[in-house]
Design a protein around this motif. Sequence first.
Motif, PDB file in Angstrom:
ATOM      1  N   ASN A   1     -10.086  -1.685   2.668  1.00  0.00           N
ATOM      2  CA  ASN A   1     -10.310  -3.107   2.382  1.00  0.00           C
ATOM      3  C   ASN A   1     -11.651  -3.323   1.690  1.00  0.00           C
ATOM      4  O   ASN A   1     -12.354  -2.367   1.341  1.00  0.00           O
ATOM      5  CB  ASN A   1     -10.185  -3.940   3.659  1.00  0.00           C
ATOM      6  CG  ASN A   1     -11.312  -3.672   4.655  1.00  0.00           C
ATOM      7  OD1 ASN A   1     -12.292  -2.984   4.354  1.00  0.00           O
ATOM      8  ND2 ASN A   1     -11.187  -4.232   5.854  1.00  0.00           N
ATOM      9  N   ASN A   2     -12.011  -4.583   1.504  1.00  0.00           N
ATOM     10  CA  ASN A   2     -13.241  -4.913   0.772  1.00  0.00           C
ATOM     11  C   ASN A   2     -14.512  -4.493   1.496  1.00  0.00           C
ATOM     12  O   ASN A   2     -15.579  -4.403   0.894  1.00  0.00           O
ATOM     13  CB  ASN A   2     -13.298  -6.415   0.492  1.00  0.00           C
ATOM     14  CG  ASN A   2     -12.202  -6.867  -0.444  1.00  0.00           C
ATOM     15  OD1 ASN A   2     -11.550  -6.042  -1.086  1.00  0.00           O
ATOM     16  ND2 ASN A   2     -11.976  -8.169  -0.523  1.00  0.00           N
ATOM     17  N   ASP A   3     -14.387  -4.248   2.798  1.00  0.00           N
ATOM     18  CA  ASP A   3     -15.539  -3.807   3.587  1.00  0.00           C
ATOM     19  C   ASP A   3     -15.550  -2.291   3.751  1.00  0.00           C
ATOM     20  O   ASP A   3     -16.265  -1.757   4.602  1.00  0.00           O
ATOM     21  CB  ASP A   3     -15.520  -4.484   4.959  1.00  0.00           C
ATOM     22  CG  ASP A   3     -15.587  -5.996   4.858  1.00  0.00           C
ATOM     23  OD1 ASP A   3     -16.394  -6.484   4.042  1.00  0.00           O
ATOM     24  OD2 ASP A   3     -14.816  -6.681   5.559  1.00  0.00           O
ATOM     25  N   ASN A   4     -14.735  -1.610   2.932  1.00  0.00           N
ATOM     26  CA  ASN A   4     -14.627  -0.154   2.950  1.00  0.00           C
ATOM     27  C   ASN A   4     -14.090   0.379   4.268  1.00  0.00           C
ATOM     28  O   ASN A   4     -14.373   1.506   4.663  1.00  0.00           O
ATOM     29  CB  ASN A   4     -15.991   0.495   2.640  1.00  0.00           C
ATOM     30  CG  ASN A   4     -15.833   1.878   2.024  1.00  0.00           C
ATOM     31  OD1 ASN A   4     -14.879   2.140   1.301  1.00  0.00           O
ATOM     32  ND2 ASN A   4     -16.770   2.762   2.321  1.00  0.00           N
ATOM     33  N   GLN A   5     -13.309  -0.449   4.952  1.00  0.00           N
ATOM     34  CA  GLN A   5     -12.668  -0.023   6.191  1.00  0.00           C
ATOM     35  C   GLN A   5     -11.236   0.410   5.889  1.00  0.00           C
ATOM     36  O   GLN A   5     -10.539  -0.216   5.092  1.00  0.00           O
ATOM     37  CB  GLN A   5     -12.649  -1.171   7.210  1.00  0.00           C
ATOM     38  CG  GLN A   5     -14.025  -1.633   7.644  1.00  0.00           C
ATOM     39  CD  GLN A   5     -13.954  -2.890   8.508  1.00  0.00           C
ATOM     40  OE1 GLN A   5     -13.047  -3.702   8.348  1.00  0.00           O
ATOM     41  NE2 GLN A   5     -14.906  -3.036   9.417  1.00  0.00           N
ATOM     42  N   GLU A   6     -10.784   1.484   6.522  1.00  0.00           N
ATOM     43  CA  GLU A   6      -9.424   1.962   6.328  1.00  0.00           C
ATOM     44  C   GLU A   6      -8.460   1.147   7.177  1.00  0.00           C
ATOM     45  O   GLU A   6      -8.634   1.034   8.396  1.00  0.00           O
ATOM     46  CB  GLU A   6      -9.306   3.441   6.683  1.00  0.00           C
ATOM     47  CG  GLU A   6      -7.922   4.014   6.397  1.00  0.00           C
ATOM     48  CD  GLU A   6      -7.833   5.498   6.666  1.00  0.00           C
ATOM     49  OE1 GLU A   6      -6.858   6.128   6.229  1.00  0.00           O
ATOM     50  OE2 GLU A   6      -8.748   6.041   7.320  1.00  0.00           O
TER      51      GLU A   6
ATOM     52  N   LEU B   1      -2.506   2.893  -2.030  1.00  0.00           N
ATOM     53  CA  LEU B   1      -2.398   3.352  -0.654  1.00  0.00           C
ATOM     54  C   LEU B   1      -2.353   4.879  -0.616  1.00  0.00           C
ATOM     55  O   LEU B   1      -1.953   5.524  -1.590  1.00  0.00           O
ATOM     56  CB  LEU B   1      -1.140   2.786   0.020  1.00  0.00           C
ATOM     57  CG  LEU B   1      -1.049   1.258   0.114  1.00  0.00           C
ATOM     58  CD1 LEU B   1       0.317   0.858   0.655  1.00  0.00           C
ATOM     59  CD2 LEU B   1      -2.160   0.692   0.992  1.00  0.00           C
ATOM     60  N   THR B   2      -2.730   5.428   0.513  1.00  0.00           N
ATOM     61  CA  THR B   2      -2.681   6.870   0.726  1.00  0.00           C
ATOM     62  C   THR B   2      -1.658   7.180   1.815  1.00  0.00           C
ATOM     63  O   THR B   2      -1.671   6.539   2.878  1.00  0.00           O
ATOM     64  CB  THR B   2      -4.055   7.412   1.146  1.00  0.00           C
ATOM     65  OG1 THR B   2      -5.010   7.138   0.119  1.00  0.00           O
ATOM     66  CG2 THR B   2      -4.001   8.908   1.379  1.00  0.00           C
ATOM     67  N   TRP B   3      -0.782   8.148   1.530  1.00  0.00           N
ATOM     68  CA  TRP B   3       0.265   8.523   2.466  1.00  0.00           C
ATOM     69  C   TRP B   3      -0.088   9.849   3.144  1.00  0.00           C
ATOM     70  O   TRP B   3      -0.614  10.766   2.518  1.00  0.00           O
ATOM     71  CB  TRP B   3       1.592   8.680   1.732  1.00  0.00           C
ATOM     72  CG  TRP B   3       2.114   7.405   1.152  1.00  0.00           C
ATOM     73  CD1 TRP B   3       1.760   6.832  -0.027  1.00  0.00           C
ATOM     74  CD2 TRP B   3       3.080   6.530   1.746  1.00  0.00           C
ATOM     75  NE1 TRP B   3       2.446   5.659  -0.218  1.00  0.00           N
ATOM     76  CE2 TRP B   3       3.272   5.448   0.852  1.00  0.00           C
ATOM     77  CE3 TRP B   3       3.816   6.556   2.926  1.00  0.00           C
ATOM     78  CZ2 TRP B   3       4.157   4.408   1.118  1.00  0.00           C
ATOM     79  CZ3 TRP B   3       4.702   5.532   3.199  1.00  0.00           C
ATOM     80  CH2 TRP B   3       4.863   4.467   2.310  1.00  0.00           C
ATOM     81  N   LYS B   4       0.217   9.928   4.429  1.00  0.00           N
ATOM     82  CA  LYS B   4      -0.015  11.191   5.125  1.00  0.00           C
ATOM     83  C   LYS B   4       0.929  11.313   6.319  1.00  0.00           C
ATOM     84  O   LYS B   4       1.504  10.315   6.789  1.00  0.00           O
ATOM     85  CB  LYS B   4      -1.473  11.305   5.587  1.00  0.00           C
ATOM     86  CG  LYS B   4      -1.935  10.244   6.560  1.00  0.00           C
ATOM     87  CD  LYS B   4      -3.415  10.431   6.884  1.00  0.00           C
ATOM     88  CE  LYS B   4      -3.928   9.338   7.827  1.00  0.00           C
ATOM     89  NZ  LYS B   4      -5.370   9.501   8.120  1.00  0.00           N
TER      90      LYS B   4
END
Length: 435
Positions: free
Chosen positions: A206-211, A169-172
């Motif tokens: 996700n697997n569809d490259n959606q954030e 995961l990416t935190w911001k």
Amino acid sequence: MRSKGIRFLSTLALSASALTLISCGGGDGDSARVEQTVDASKNGVTSIAIASNAGIVHIKGDYQFNVIGKNAESKEFNLNSKATWKLSDASFGSIKDGLFKAAGKTGQVSLIVNYAGMTTEQTISLTDANLKKVTVKHSSGATSVDECQNTTFTAEAEFEGGITLPYPLTWKITEGSGIASFKDKNTGTLSTTNSGAIKIVASGVNNDNQEISSDALGFTVNDELTAITVTNSKTTEWRDGDTATVTIKGIYDDANNPIDITANATLSATPASLLKIEGTKITAQNGTANGSTVALKGACGGIEGTQELVIKERQLRSIEIRNNNGGATSNLSVSEGSNLNLDVTATYADGSTKDDYTSNVFWEVDDRNNTIPDDRESRISISSTGELRVNSDLDLGSSAIIYVVAEVRDSEGNVIENSSGAEVTDDINITINPN
């Protein structure tokens, strides 16, 4: 879109907590086995087992497995760093000290742990289930933290089928980025530098490259810092080249319990030329014989703290007068009406040298052999930079020898001494030739 990884979910329950313990298995037969045997004997370990876990890892994620040893009294020992870990098929990922990192491949692989002749193993199922939801929270449930301190958040990644797994995961920060930050965007450790309100999110792809992002979580950074102290791992008197590590502590309501805020504070020096700052490491430079004062400053949350240091040059062993036009140290001469430029080369206690040394060097002309008439001595002079001047009206009529002396003095005008107790001084004879 349904992920093809869902077909693995039906088999996951079969692998959960699938542990096999062999009390007297094989072993590696190398030095690691010997070390493990000694360690097991020391602690009385008689059995090992992989700690209970779901046995599921996402192909994009990792998981920390733990192997626990027990003695006859059921006392437990974490053996992660002492055991030997391996996978039945390395194409599924890597394992070190129990940390399994998936290689992006679905399927099942056996995790095998050996320790002092004992073996335990477990099946790991690798899934590519699709990410559906991310939820963030504070690790302890707190709603605030005091400024200039760190605090940790956690996130749950939920996948198709309702399972929750570790996932990259990416935190911001979406609000208040000027007062806090995630220095490592891949971990939930928040660093704060001032007070105010912030909002944070964590997201994954996700697997569809959606954030897929979490809802923003509101959090408060409290304005509670009252003072800052700055200390270093050395004394307050330094010499050029000395190094130390700086610690900055914040004082809050409880003045008797200062908190280390070094990682979040900024460090500076005035004048900056006297200290080289590399993170929390400082190195003394450009010191003088008498010592120059520098203010080492730590700052965070609008509060500053200062420690004064005295920077001296490296300890001198000796000095040598030279002709700066050619470096000669003997057979020097000057004619009436001419100048002779001299300088000093310094040798330090460590054997290193410095040409054109000028720090607290004092020059004198010494007519120790009385070769210059008393009423003409003022016609020979030397400047503070080592320039010897001989007036054209000296009118000696014949050559005469004088001496030039250079001394390094302290702030009270005394000639300094080296580590052996010898004065740091030098003299040189110079011939004055008539016109």
